[in-house]
Design an enzyme around this catalytic site. Structure first.
Site, PDB file in Angstrom:
ATOM      1  N   ILE A  71       0.961  -1.220   0.149  1.00 14.82           N
ATOM      2  CA  ILE A  71      -0.034  -0.061   0.105  1.00 14.82           C
ATOM      3  C   ILE A  71       0.695   1.317   0.215  1.00 14.82           C
ATOM      4  N   SER A 136      -7.845  -1.059  17.041  1.00 11.39           N
ATOM      5  CA  SER A 136      -7.646  -2.102  18.167  1.00 11.39           C
ATOM      6  C   SER A 136      -8.067  -1.560  19.702  1.00 11.39           C
ATOM      7  N   TYR A 162       3.518  -1.019  18.014  1.00 10.50           N
ATOM      8  CA  TYR A 162       2.328  -1.504  17.181  1.00 10.50           C
ATOM      9  C   TYR A 162       1.049  -0.605  17.627  1.00 10.50           C
ATOM     10  N   LYS A 166      -1.623   2.231  15.831  1.00  9.35           N
ATOM     11  CA  LYS A 166      -3.026   2.289  15.554  1.00  9.35           C
ATOM     12  C   LYS A 166      -3.653   3.435  16.435  1.00  9.35           C
ATOM     13  N   TYR A 190     -11.165  -3.495  17.409  1.00 10.12           N
ATOM     14  CA  TYR A 190     -11.321  -4.777  17.798  1.00 10.12           C
ATOM     15  C   TYR A 190     -10.864  -5.088  19.185  1.00 10.12           C
ATOM     16  N   ASN A 211       2.129 -15.962  18.839  1.00 10.10           N
ATOM     17  CA  ASN A 211       2.202 -14.953  19.908  1.00 10.10           C
ATOM     18  C   ASN A 211       1.101 -15.002  20.866  1.00 10.10           C
ATOM     19  N   ASN A 212      -0.003 -15.078  20.168  1.00 10.95           N
ATOM     20  CA  ASN A 212      -1.447 -15.223  20.611  1.00 10.95           C
ATOM     21  C   ASN A 212      -1.964 -16.395  21.065  1.00 10.95           C
ATOM     22  N   VAL A 230       0.932 -20.361  30.406  1.00 14.94           N
ATOM     23  CA  VAL A 230      -0.104 -19.695  30.789  1.00 14.94           C
ATOM     24  C   VAL A 230       0.663 -18.212  31.549  1.00 14.94           C
ATOM     25  N   GLY A 309       4.315  -6.202  29.506  1.00 19.32           N
ATOM     26  CA  GLY A 309       3.359  -5.200  28.851  1.00 19.32           C
ATOM     27  C   GLY A 309       1.837  -5.658  28.790  1.00 19.32           C
ATOM     28  N   ASP A 310       1.292  -6.882  29.403  1.00 18.53           N
ATOM     29  CA  ASP A 310       0.329  -7.243  29.497  1.00 18.53           C
ATOM     30  C   ASP A 310      -0.647  -6.641  30.579  1.00 18.53           C
TER      31      ASP A 310
HETATM   32  P1  NAD Z   1      -2.883 -10.344   9.092  1.00 17.23           P
HETATM   33  O1  NAD Z   1      -1.249 -10.142   9.215  1.00 17.23           O
HETATM   34  O2  NAD Z   1      -3.273 -11.674   9.129  1.00 17.23           O
HETATM   35  O3  NAD Z   1      -3.437  -9.474   7.680  1.00 17.23           O
HETATM   36  C1  NAD Z   1      -2.777  -8.496   7.229  1.00 17.23           C
HETATM   37  C2  NAD Z   1      -2.527  -8.556   5.915  1.00 17.23           C
HETATM   38  O4  NAD Z   1      -2.025  -7.267   5.384  1.00 17.23           O
HETATM   39  C3  NAD Z   1      -1.489  -9.614   5.516  1.00 17.23           C
HETATM   40  O5  NAD Z   1      -2.164 -10.466   4.464  1.00 17.23           O
HETATM   41  C4  NAD Z   1      -0.297  -8.848   4.907  1.00 17.23           C
HETATM   42  O6  NAD Z   1       0.315  -9.738   4.031  1.00 17.23           O
HETATM   43  C5  NAD Z   1      -0.722  -7.635   4.755  1.00 17.23           C
HETATM   44  N1  NAD Z   1       0.088  -6.409   4.684  1.00 17.23           N
HETATM   45  C6  NAD Z   1       0.790  -6.025   5.646  1.00 17.23           C
HETATM   46  N2  NAD Z   1       1.619  -4.879   5.386  1.00 17.23           N
HETATM   47  C7  NAD Z   1       1.050  -4.523   3.904  1.00 17.23           C
HETATM   48  C8  NAD Z   1       1.595  -3.684   3.209  1.00 17.23           C
HETATM   49  N3  NAD Z   1       2.329  -2.573   3.641  1.00 17.23           N
HETATM   50  N4  NAD Z   1       0.900  -3.507   1.761  1.00 17.23           N
HETATM   51  C9  NAD Z   1      -0.050  -4.390   1.592  1.00 17.23           C
HETATM   52  N5  NAD Z   1      -0.561  -5.532   2.447  1.00 17.23           N
HETATM   53  C10 NAD Z   1       0.230  -5.487   3.630  1.00 17.23           C
HETATM   54  O7  NAD Z   1      -3.437  -9.494  10.161  1.00 17.23           O
HETATM   55  P2  NAD Z   1      -5.097  -9.742  10.590  1.00 17.23           P
HETATM   56  O8  NAD Z   1      -5.127 -10.316  12.227  1.00 17.23           O
HETATM   57  O9  NAD Z   1      -5.994  -9.887   9.700  1.00 17.23           O
HETATM   58  O10 NAD Z   1      -5.104  -8.109  11.078  1.00 17.23           O
HETATM   59  C11 NAD Z   1      -5.668  -7.287  10.158  1.00 17.23           C
HETATM   60  C12 NAD Z   1      -5.770  -5.577  10.719  1.00 17.23           C
HETATM   61  O11 NAD Z   1      -6.634  -5.787  12.041  1.00 17.23           O
HETATM   62  C13 NAD Z   1      -4.540  -5.269  11.195  1.00 17.23           C
HETATM   63  O12 NAD Z   1      -4.374  -3.836  10.631  1.00 17.23           O
HETATM   64  C14 NAD Z   1      -4.302  -5.450  12.787  1.00 17.23           C
HETATM   65  O13 NAD Z   1      -3.401  -4.295  13.121  1.00 17.23           O
HETATM   66  C15 NAD Z   1      -5.867  -5.281  13.193  1.00 17.23           C
HETATM   67  N6  NAD Z   1      -6.072  -5.918  14.261  1.00 17.23           N
HETATM   68  C16 NAD Z   1      -5.943  -7.328  14.186  1.00 17.23           C
HETATM   69  C17 NAD Z   1      -6.114  -7.917  15.753  1.00 17.23           C
HETATM   70  C18 NAD Z   1      -5.966  -9.375  15.800  1.00 17.23           C
HETATM   71  O14 NAD Z   1      -5.900  -9.940  16.647  1.00 17.23           O
HETATM   72  N7  NAD Z   1      -5.942 -10.107  14.642  1.00 17.23           N
HETATM   73  C19 NAD Z   1      -6.540  -7.135  16.635  1.00 17.23           C
HETATM   74  C20 NAD Z   1      -6.679  -5.816  16.606  1.00 17.23           C
HETATM   75  C21 NAD Z   1      -6.595  -5.079  15.614  1.00 17.23           C
HETATM   76  C1  UD1 Z   2      -2.709  -8.972  21.938  1.00 14.51           C
HETATM   77  C2  UD1 Z   2      -1.560  -7.436  21.817  1.00 14.51           C
HETATM   78  C3  UD1 Z   2      -2.601  -6.515  21.453  1.00 14.51           C
HETATM   79  C4  UD1 Z   2      -3.335  -6.999  20.158  1.00 14.51           C
HETATM   80  C5  UD1 Z   2      -4.152  -8.235  20.453  1.00 14.51           C
HETATM   81  C6  UD1 Z   2      -4.873  -8.671  19.308  1.00 14.51           C
HETATM   82  C7  UD1 Z   2       0.093  -7.847  23.211  1.00 14.51           C
HETATM   83  C8  UD1 Z   2       0.837  -7.504  24.497  1.00 14.51           C
HETATM   84  N1  UD1 Z   2      -0.854  -7.577  22.858  1.00 14.51           N
HETATM   85  O1  UD1 Z   2      -3.333  -8.829  22.791  1.00 14.51           O
HETATM   86  O2  UD1 Z   2      -1.835  -5.255  21.277  1.00 14.51           O
HETATM   87  O3  UD1 Z   2      -4.243  -5.886  19.770  1.00 14.51           O
HETATM   88  O4  UD1 Z   2      -3.144  -9.094  20.862  1.00 14.51           O
HETATM   89  O5  UD1 Z   2      -5.598  -9.682  19.517  1.00 14.51           O
HETATM   90  O6  UD1 Z   2       0.800  -8.971  22.595  1.00 14.51           O
HETATM   91  N2  UD1 Z   2      -1.406 -15.785  26.912  1.00 14.51           N
HETATM   92  C9  UD1 Z   2      -0.782 -16.819  27.495  1.00 14.51           C
HETATM   93  N3  UD1 Z   2       0.005 -17.690  26.797  1.00 14.51           N
HETATM   94  C10 UD1 Z   2       0.412 -17.633  25.394  1.00 14.51           C
HETATM   95  C11 UD1 Z   2      -0.193 -16.424  24.595  1.00 14.51           C
HETATM   96  C12 UD1 Z   2      -1.176 -15.577  25.587  1.00 14.51           C
HETATM   97  O7  UD1 Z   2      -1.053 -16.918  28.765  1.00 14.51           O
HETATM   98  O8  UD1 Z   2       1.168 -18.143  25.065  1.00 14.51           O
HETATM   99  C13 UD1 Z   2      -2.237 -15.014  27.679  1.00 14.51           C
HETATM  100  C14 UD1 Z   2      -1.892 -13.432  27.606  1.00 14.51           C
HETATM  101  O9  UD1 Z   2      -1.169 -13.360  28.761  1.00 14.51           O
HETATM  102  C15 UD1 Z   2      -3.351 -12.755  27.629  1.00 14.51           C
HETATM  103  C16 UD1 Z   2      -4.295 -13.580  26.859  1.00 14.51           C
HETATM  104  O10 UD1 Z   2      -3.541 -15.008  26.828  1.00 14.51           O
HETATM  105  O11 UD1 Z   2      -3.715 -12.810  29.051  1.00 14.51           O
HETATM  106  C17 UD1 Z   2      -4.480 -13.192  25.479  1.00 14.51           C
HETATM  107  O12 UD1 Z   2      -3.228 -12.938  24.891  1.00 14.51           O
HETATM  108  P1  UD1 Z   2      -2.976 -12.493  23.143  1.00 14.51           P
HETATM  109  O13 UD1 Z   2      -3.851 -13.668  22.509  1.00 14.51           O
HETATM  110  O14 UD1 Z   2      -1.531 -12.572  23.018  1.00 14.51           O
HETATM  111  O15 UD1 Z   2      -3.984 -11.282  23.308  1.00 14.51           O
HETATM  112  P2  UD1 Z   2      -3.554  -9.942  24.067  1.00 14.51           P
HETATM  113  O16 UD1 Z   2      -2.285  -9.942  24.990  1.00 14.51           O
HETATM  114  O17 UD1 Z   2      -4.732  -9.423  24.639  1.00 14.51           O
END
Ligand code: NAD
Ligand code: UD1
Length: 353
Positions: A71, A136, A162, A166, A190, A211-212, A230, A309-310
């Protein structure tokens, strides 16, 4: 030419589910145009389109116009706007790994902020002024009160670059809307998106070790990882583990469809943030139990120290989404776990099967 919706990052997790939801609607009148640089999505060597989009075409019988561009590539974006009658944009494209953003802040500011500004400039050049933005709950920083409503202060105590991207993008779009009454921007904040399409054909496919929480749990369930750590057992919550507002990605996708419908209302103008969550928090240990119940798999887990950071707890006030969008989440935590499991068990290696 039919009107089109441009979906940036539409090959990613939330984007692909939103594209599928748009195309599955009987009343869909839009062509879907996706721009994605494939930095976090998968395309096999002999295919033109990313695997997620290929599967959606298969599921819906529709054609998705796909551009493998960044983009920040202004010339490429211009060509897309010239080739299609774009009515509005849903802007998902961003880098989103919280830990990586601490190590590479400039890359995150460049991709997420410069990327958004370039997109907004190209939209303006082409007279397109309707945007749905992927924000977010991280913009709220450490909650000062719960549930988090849209009036809660933003930008204070955000724990990562990050999260700040946002927040900064929201501020930029607020200024833009204040400068020109033609703009309509809906910033969807979200909470924690999880789950997968009920078909099991599309889902979340993170690179490397997740990570999630939910992708980590599901990879333990299929045996790709041995145990869940956990993070923290001493938070001031019912069982000591962290509490979050998990929302099914299909409910989230429906929220985007409702946001686009709001653009049709002539009274709606300017910048509007809206929370998308369920309004209910679940702890890590409750999520583990729900996943075990939905999948029938045992999830070995061990409580360790807190992750830097949590926060302890967050969950949304979702009344504004109901009021403005007529939207509410309908899927339960069991639905989230069942659909995650269907996707992960039928695609143990994600899209690279
Ligand atoms: P994702 O990484 O699966 O999807 C993002 C897509 O954007 C990917 O396919 C990637 O290839 C593409 N992309 C990244 N940088 C780009 C660039 N410069 N130009 C063109 N394409 C690019 O992520 P997602 O989980 O689907 O998240 C989508 C949006 O939602 C993001 O903006 C993210 O910050 C936001 N968001 C996600 C979560 C979550 O937990 N998944 C939570 C809050 C907000
Ligand atoms: C994370 C991001 C947040 C982002 C969100 C999107 C961090 C610090 N924050 O939030 O910026 O908007 O994802 O969904 O990364 N947990 C475990 N073990 C694991 C992974 C997670 O115990 O291996 C716990 C975490 O401590 C938390 C919960 O699960 O209590 C959810 O974690 P996660 O899915 O990473 O989301 P957030 O931390 O809420």
């Amino acid at each position: 030419m039919p009107p089109s919706i441009l979906v940036t990052g539409g090959a990613g997790y939330v984007g692909s589910h939103t594209v599928a939801t748009l195309l599955e609607r009987d009343d869909n009148r839009y062509d879907i145009v996706v721009v994605d640089n494939l930095s976090n999505s998968y395309r096999s060597e002999n295919e033109k389109k990313p695997e997620a989009l290929r599967r959606i075409e298969d599921m819906t019988g529709s054609t998705i116009h796909f551009y493998a561009n960044d983009i920040r590539d202004r010339a490429a974006l211009n060509r897309i706007f010239e080739n299609h009658e774009i009515e509005c944009v849903i802007h998902f494209a961003a880098l989103k790994a919280v830990g990586e953003s601490v190590e590479k802040p400039l890359e995150y500011y460049q991709a997420n902020i410069t990327g958004t500004c370039t997109l907004l400039e190209v939209m303006r050049e082409h007279g397109v002024t309707q945007l749905v933005y992927s924000s977010s709950c991280t913009v709220y920083g450490e909650p000062q009160k719960l549930p988090l409503d849209e009036g809660h202060p933003t930008g204070q105590g955000i724990s990562s670059p990050y999260g700040r991207t946002k927040y900064f993008c929201e501020e930029i779009m607020k200024d833009l809307c204040a400068s020109d009454q033609n703009w309509k921007v809906i910033s969807l904040r979200y909470f924690n998106p999880v789950g997968a399409h009920g078909s099991g054909r599309i889902g979340e496919d993170p690179y490397g070790i997740p990570n999630n929480l939910m992708p980590f749990i599901s990879q333990v369930a299929v045996g790709r990882l041995s145990e869940l750590l956990v993070f923290g057992g001493d938070y001031p919550t019912a069982d000591g583990s962290g509490v979050r507002d998990y929302i099914h990605v299909q409910d989230l996708a429906d929220g985007h469809v409702r946001a686009i419908q709001l653009f049709q209302d002539p009274r709606f103008v300017g910048f509007q943030p809206i929370n998308l969550g369920t309004g209910t928090g679940y702890s890590v240990l409750q999520m583990v139990a729900a996943f075990e119940a939905a999948s029938g798999c045992k999830i070995p887990h061990r409580v360790v120290g807190r992750r830097a950071g949590d926060i302890a707890t967050n969950y949304a006030d979702v009344s504004l989404a109901r009021q403005l969008l007529g939207w509410g989440a309908s899927r339960t935590v069991i639905d989230m776990c069942r659909d995650t499991w269907k996707w992960q068990s039928e695609n143990p290696n994600g899209y690279k099967n």
